[in-house]
Design an enzyme around this catalytic site. Sequence first.
Site, PDB file in Angstrom:
ATOM      1  N   ARG A  32       0.821  -1.219   0.000  1.00 48.42           N
ATOM      2  CA  ARG A  32       0.000   0.000   0.000  1.00 48.42           C
ATOM      3  C   ARG A  32       0.854   1.268   0.000  1.00 48.42           C
ATOM      4  O   ARG A  32       0.590   2.177  -0.784  1.00 48.42           O
ATOM      5  CB  ARG A  32      -1.006  -0.030   1.152  1.00 48.42           C
ATOM      6  CG  ARG A  32      -2.159  -1.005   0.872  1.00 48.42           C
ATOM      7  CD  ARG A  32      -3.201  -0.968   1.955  1.00 48.42           C
ATOM      8  NE  ARG A  32      -2.651  -1.409   3.239  1.00 48.42           N
ATOM      9  CZ  ARG A  32      -3.290  -1.293   4.394  1.00 48.42           C
ATOM     10  NH1 ARG A  32      -4.487  -0.729   4.433  1.00 48.42           N
ATOM     11  NH2 ARG A  32      -2.750  -1.736   5.498  1.00 48.42           N
ATOM     12  N   ASN A  65      -6.666  -2.525   1.375  1.00 51.35           N
ATOM     13  CA  ASN A  65      -6.423  -3.943   1.519  1.00 51.35           C
ATOM     14  C   ASN A  65      -7.762  -4.646   1.556  1.00 51.35           C
ATOM     15  O   ASN A  65      -8.547  -4.382   2.448  1.00 51.35           O
ATOM     16  CB  ASN A  65      -5.796  -4.111   2.908  1.00 51.35           C
ATOM     17  CG  ASN A  65      -4.611  -4.999   2.872  1.00 51.35           C
ATOM     18  OD1 ASN A  65      -4.469  -5.791   1.968  1.00 51.35           O
ATOM     19  ND2 ASN A  65      -3.772  -4.860   3.869  1.00 51.35           N
TER      20      ASN A  65
END
Length: 751
Positions: free
Chosen positions: A17, A35
């Site tokens: 990320r 996520n």
Amino acid sequence: MVYNVKIFGIVQGVGFRPFIDRLAKRFKLNGSVANRGSYVEIFVEGSSAIVEDFCSAIKNEAPPRAIIIDIVKNIFTAFDKNFVDFKIIESEHESGDIFVSPDIAICDKCQTELFDINNRRYLHPFINCTDCGPRLTIMKKMPYDRERTSMKNFPMCDKCHEEYHDLKSRRYDAQPVCCNDCGPEVFILDGKEKGADSIKKARRIIKNGGIIAIKGIGGFHLACDAANFETVENLRKLKHRPSKPFAIMLRKNFTTNEIFNKFETQKPIILIPKSDLNIEIAENVAPNNNKLGVMLPYTPLYLLIFDYPDDISDFPNALIMTSGNISGAPLATTDDEARNDLSKICDAILTHNRDILIRADDSVMDTFENEPYMIRRSRGFAPLPIHVNYSKNISVLAIGGELKNTFCLSKNNLFYLSPYIGDLTNLQTVEALKNSVKRLMELLEINPKVIACDLHPVYHSTQIAEELAREFNTKIIKVQHHYAHILSCMAENNFNDKVIGVAFDGTGYGIDETIWGGEFIIADTNGFERIDFITPFTQAGGDKSSIEGWRNAISIIFDIIGNVNETKKIAATLNLADESKINGQLFLLQNNINCVKSTSAGRLFDAVSAILGLCNVSTFEGEAAMKLQYNAEHVEQNSLLIDTSSTLKIFKNILQRRLNGENVQQLAFDFHLALANYIVETCKKIHDEHKILTVALSGGVFQNTLLLKLTIDKLQSHGFNVLRHKLVPPNDGGICLGQALAASKIESTLL
Ligand code: ZN
Ligand code: ZN
Ligand code: FE
């Protein structure tokens, strides 16, 4: 235009990320990243060309530990998104294919910081970052977030919190991040030493020839100085392990072997030639073996054990690093287990308060022609799935084998192999299996429709399958052992056509209720046919016959000669056992008591090892065969032409020449070569009739890399295409994959 981009693969817990965040800012794209448990989802607003470049950059510049399996990009029209910046959204959960990252060995940067006196994580035993650290073993649930790991008990201090949220930090979004102020702590169990003192104490014990238990990533180890013969001998006595080779951990890379570079994120135990080692170790570490199992330190704690800056000088460069368990039982993972199982074996227990939620033994890997040849697939690899592109979309739980157990959960085309569980003859291991099954089912969100297991009627694995099938209300599909071996080899190679499967193995229950283990089958996912097998012999003496090779030697000699007195004479000449034992075995054979017909290639190896005087009784599985291979590797590889039309004729030839006093090492080699020739000749016969040109080699006997090499070379010179194992073990640690594949196929045809 708003685009939705989904990225599948190992994209959790590897700094994905923050990587996306940095990338989006570089491309000046607004949007978000989240996520989703099974994938990472990105929204970006931009022109088609820029988003295209952005996606290419994702693929080309992904973090080192990420494994991208697929990127799916779509124009998003569901509603207007007005992004003003790029954001990381906290984890949300959706179901789908879940990729749980294996544990990752400490990275170079963390290693440098660990010994940098000016770094605030100087000597911190739990230093980690987005590129390294524990994953599977500390996870409770997906998605991978701190609150769902065993780090939830350690709230981040202000500084760690800052790094965790700082885009430029290499700890940005790293779940287990911690430091000396906020992280877990090491201590001596039931002792007064904590932190630095406990590490110093452990070092002192090792330096003084003692044994220490250390809590690692997936369980405890027992460690001691590998150069100290007496200490190693003492460990052998305490662990009831008279001769099975121990693995060592090296302080630095004291080897010339480059294979370690290839596996630096997993750091498995790798079997390398002893001659590749640049330091001295005691000869009782790995007796009767040309190779030695070597691993490099993969946690900060192990690095500190070797190099803590205290007043101990000349700390050993190599430590025995063996599983912290009592023989046969699972690896200890909790302080209670360590106290119960290990306190009598070691001088102290160095533990810590970060819980191990899933047990993971060290992986063990041999090499074959510079490629990996897996012996035990566990820490660092599990639960990475094997992708089988032709399999059916059925959720299966395959329980695996009775020995060296691992299990497999599958969904879609993905087969998730568990960490190593162990031998189910041990009741604690049975419990460990049941627990691990449930944990991984939860973690991977797989609810099996079918449970697959071995055909054997009284195996513990079969009973566990039946128990779980009742609990989950699913059906059971039983898969023949050697068929499962061959399917696992086909699956690993993504091969989906008919093969000649050569399954050379210890023991497997046959469909005719005899013992199989030297089988030639024609197989594909639709089923198998047993075409040929090694010459059946009488296996007498029940369970003992699988560890006492002399029993099989006498059985085969008696099969050949058919005369009690002659057999007795030969058995005595070859010192197979004392007189009363020889008589006892012959009594069983003559009266057909406790006798079964067997085609076990493993037992044939044991018998040959016994008649050559190398091993009458094995103290661990595979010892007799290991000694036979070790001796065979010590001769010039030229030998007499012998009649290899059956394994009985090969045995007879070796026996006669042994009685004539020929060189044992030459005979050991000749046996390997003859058996390879026999395999190839049998494959040729099968090919002539059935026109199948691909041969799959599996079964525990093929852990023998000399036999493997001789067989493959000869098969290839006859034009065969050969499938062999690489990252799935040829031994019973791999059969869960074959079982799962067979069951998903059977179940899908029934639908
Ligand atoms: Zn790191
Ligand atoms: Zn901290
Ligand atoms: Fe097997």
